[in-house]
Design an enzyme around this catalytic site. Structure first.
Site, PDB file in Angstrom:
ATOM      1  N   THR A 352      31.798  31.727  42.430  1.00 50.50           N
ATOM      2  CA  THR A 352      32.358  33.131  41.810  1.00 50.50           C
ATOM      3  C   THR A 352      31.634  33.755  40.750  1.00 50.50           C
ATOM      4  O   THR A 352      30.678  32.882  40.190  1.00 50.50           O
ATOM      5  CB  THR A 352      33.902  31.885  40.924  1.00 50.50           C
ATOM      6  OG1 THR A 352      33.288  31.197  40.639  1.00 50.50           O
ATOM      7  CG2 THR A 352      34.535  31.733  41.659  1.00 50.50           C
ATOM      8  N   ASP A 353      32.056  34.704  40.717  1.00 51.62           N
ATOM      9  CA  ASP A 353      31.293  35.535  39.644  1.00 51.62           C
ATOM     10  C   ASP A 353      31.619  35.364  37.637  1.00 51.62           C
ATOM     11  O   ASP A 353      31.811  36.181  37.174  1.00 51.62           O
ATOM     12  CB  ASP A 353      31.407  36.988  39.929  1.00 51.62           C
ATOM     13  CG  ASP A 353      31.389  37.449  41.228  1.00 51.62           C
ATOM     14  OD1 ASP A 353      30.326  36.690  41.677  1.00 51.62           O
ATOM     15  OD2 ASP A 353      32.490  38.012  41.604  1.00 51.62           O
ATOM     16  N   SER A 378      32.256  36.362  32.031  1.00 45.92           N
ATOM     17  CA  SER A 378      32.439  37.100  33.932  1.00 45.92           C
ATOM     18  C   SER A 378      30.870  37.985  34.044  1.00 45.92           C
ATOM     19  O   SER A 378      30.021  38.145  32.843  1.00 45.92           O
ATOM     20  CB  SER A 378      33.032  38.767  32.866  1.00 45.92           C
ATOM     21  OG  SER A 378      33.556  39.036  33.967  1.00 45.92           O
ATOM     22  N   ARG A 379      30.863  37.784  34.911  1.00 44.03           N
ATOM     23  CA  ARG A 379      29.103  38.095  35.264  1.00 44.03           C
ATOM     24  C   ARG A 379      29.327  39.212  35.965  1.00 44.03           C
ATOM     25  O   ARG A 379      28.316  39.681  35.957  1.00 44.03           O
ATOM     26  CB  ARG A 379      28.916  36.752  36.280  1.00 44.03           C
ATOM     27  CG  ARG A 379      28.971  34.987  36.541  1.00 44.03           C
ATOM     28  CD  ARG A 379      27.431  34.773  37.407  1.00 44.03           C
ATOM     29  NE  ARG A 379      27.692  33.233  36.375  1.00 44.03           N
ATOM     30  CZ  ARG A 379      28.512  31.996  37.353  1.00 44.03           C
ATOM     31  NH1 ARG A 379      29.606  32.287  37.836  1.00 44.03           N
ATOM     32  NH2 ARG A 379      28.387  31.181  36.419  1.00 44.03           N
ATOM     33  N   VAL A 380      30.433  39.591  35.764  1.00 45.28           N
ATOM     34  CA  VAL A 380      30.466  41.612  35.938  1.00 45.28           C
ATOM     35  C   VAL A 380      30.405  42.150  34.352  1.00 45.28           C
ATOM     36  O   VAL A 380      29.358  42.999  34.649  1.00 45.28           O
ATOM     37  CB  VAL A 380      31.843  41.875  36.491  1.00 45.28           C
ATOM     38  CG1 VAL A 380      31.616  43.480  36.939  1.00 45.28           C
ATOM     39  CG2 VAL A 380      31.403  41.181  37.753  1.00 45.28           C
TER      40      VAL A 380
END
Length: 515
Positions: A352-353, A378-380
């Site tokens: 997951t991101d 959150s990698r976004v």
């Protein structure tokens, strides 16, 4: 390609007599929802088969029979195949005829699914009648490649202040919700679905809630909650309860992804919640062991990582050339005693991101949602936030992380200096501001206004323990007398000079009255 039936004696003799139907096999043995089938050597993985007790009717007639039992081919072996039974296993017996359907397992998709409760085969279970105007889509397909995707940069507002401010989710992202049982994982996902009602109708995502191995009473309560809030107008529920066969619990997430892809391919946004993938992994382990596949770590089969990766990779934000649609995935994983280093949690974390980690200790202290800001990420990141939320949320995570450290230190300190006490009070106020009642997501503009008030000292006049009540009064005040500020934030999605002035004036008026 059609298969050739080879009965055991024919295999030994090495010939196939003329007149044998090449698309038919015979059940050799059945048990625990698994059927061993002789023949069908031309069958392919994930192909549907039909168990037909009648030898003298056509395939068309068998398909029309509502009592027909289907199977899914999962093992291709030297002398036949093994298939999982999709339905009542007691209806399948030794010597029964099995017919190939020459198609992969597919489910009906279409606009008519919205507002319905379905099983993993796409069959309605809500007593609202049959589906109309649907087309069949394979339950599994290859995910879109990198070239067909675009960056995730459009926010998916959850209505949960702590998530939208610190762990933003973008449309097309895969954000894991992880934590022990009973820490509020489902609550965050349901609040996210409820909050989409505040989004404009033309950009509102279609939401798919997939209940895997849940109690039927829990799923019924969630459907009732969504119906009461008017959220079923844009929601589809796929349910494979704990009482259903393991095959249904294994297939349910793929059914949810397929339904979401239908809307994504049409250029629209979709959100799918998998609640939860821990139970899907257990169901897949059960099936794999019955299929005689070799067990690996924690007795899970070796391809358990591939199972979840090919599911979650289907979430995407498509490029304009592909229509610009998106499929956002919120998988849920249950941990045991907070052990995020176990096999399934680490697998899904790596796919997951980012993850929202809910901690039992924080939950027991009364913090809702019980998000551990140290592990959650959150990698976004801020790419999935509006300018307004970026401006107000920049310092929150650092403030809370420092507060958590000072809070632990404070237990051993008998005397605190003024600066440390002020920092602790500030952290306590921020914690109270981010605390939120389940089932009451907030519109984006109110979230921004409340967090702006917190970081700019408008709650400093209140004692930390009174901050939650003051925040509730502020929300009511803004909806009553601060509509101009809220409308500016909603329309511009930014806090420019004019918006900030109007907002500060409204907040000052509130603090003067409250004081």
């Amino acid at each position: 390609m059609e298969s050739i039936i080879k009965r055991i004696e024919e295999q030994i003799a090495g010939f196939t007599p003329a007149g044998v139907d090449e698309s038919v096999g015979i059940v050799r043995e059945t048990g625990d929802g698994i059927a061993e089938i002789d023949g069908l050597e031309g069958a392919v993985m994930s192909e549907m088969v039909l168990f037909d007790p009648t030898f003298d009717r056509s395939l068309e007639d068998a398909l029309k029979d509502a009592k027909s039992v289907y199977g899914l081919v999962l093992n291709l072996e030297e002398d036949g195949v093994r298939a999982v039974i999709l339905g009542e296993a007691s209806d399948v017996f030794e010597g029964m005829q099995v017919r190939r359907l020459n198609r992969l397992l597919s489910i009906p998709v279409g606009e008519s699914l919205v507002g319905r409760v379905l099983n993993p085969l796409g069959e309605p279970v809500d007593d609202k009648g049959p589906l109309a105007g649907t087309t069949l889509m394979p339950i599994e397909r290859e995910a879109y490649g990198v070239i067909d995707r675009s960056p995730v940069n459009v926010p998916l507002h959850t209505g949960v202040k702590a998530v939208d401010a610190m762990i933003p989710i973008g449309r097309g992202q895969r954000e894991l919700i992880i934590g022990d049982r009973g820490t509020g994982k489902t609550a965050i996902a349901i609040d996210t679905i409820l909050n989409q009602k505040s989004e404009p109708a033309e950009t509102r995502p279609i939401c798919i809630y997939v209940a895997i191995g849940q109690k039927e009473s829990k799923t019924a309560r969630i459907v009732a909650e969504l119906t009461a809030a008017g959220a079923m107008d844009y929601t589809i529920v796929v349910t494979a309860p704990a009482s259903s066969p393991a095959a249904f619990q294994f297939l349910a997430p793929f059914a949810g992804a397929t339904i979401g892809e239908f809307f994504m391919d049409a250029g629209r946004d979709a959100l799918v919640v998998y609640d939860d993938l821990s139970k899907q992994a257990v169901a897949y382990r059960q099936m794999s062991l019955l299929l005689r596949r070799p067990p690996g770590r924690e007795a899970y089969p070796g391809d358990i990582f591939y199972l979840h990766s090919r599911l979650l990779e289907r979430a995407a934000k498509l490029s304009k050339e592909k229509g610009g649609g998106s499929l956002t995935a919120l998988p849920i994983i249950e941990t045991q005693e907070g052990d995020v280093s176990a096999y399934i949690p680490t697998n899904v974390i790596s796919i997951t991101d980012g993850q929202i980690y809910l901690q039992a200790d924080l939950f027991n202290k009364g913090l809702r949602p019980a998000i551990d800001v140290g592990i959650s990420v959150s990698r976004v990141g801020s790419s999935a936030q509006t300018k307004a939320m970026k401006k107000v949320s920049g310092k929150i995570k650092l403030t809370l992380a420092q507060f958590r450290e000072l809070e632990a230190f404070m237990q051993f300190a008998s005397d605190l200096d003024a600066d440390t006490k002020a920092q602790i009070d500030s952290g306590r106020r921020m914690t109270e501001v981010l605390t939120q009642v389940q089932g009451k997501p907030l519109p984006f503009e109110i979230e921004v206004a409340v967090i702006f008030a917190a970081i700019n000292g408008f709650f400093d006049a209140f004692a930390p323990e009174n901050t939650r009540a003051a925040q509730q009064k502020l929300q009511e005040f803004l909806e009553r007398e601060g509509k101009e500020a809220l409308e500016l934030i909603r329309s511009t999605k930014d806090i420019g000079e004019d918006t900030e002035k109007v907002l500060r004036d409204a907040l000052t008026k509130f603090t003067e009255r409250a004081a």
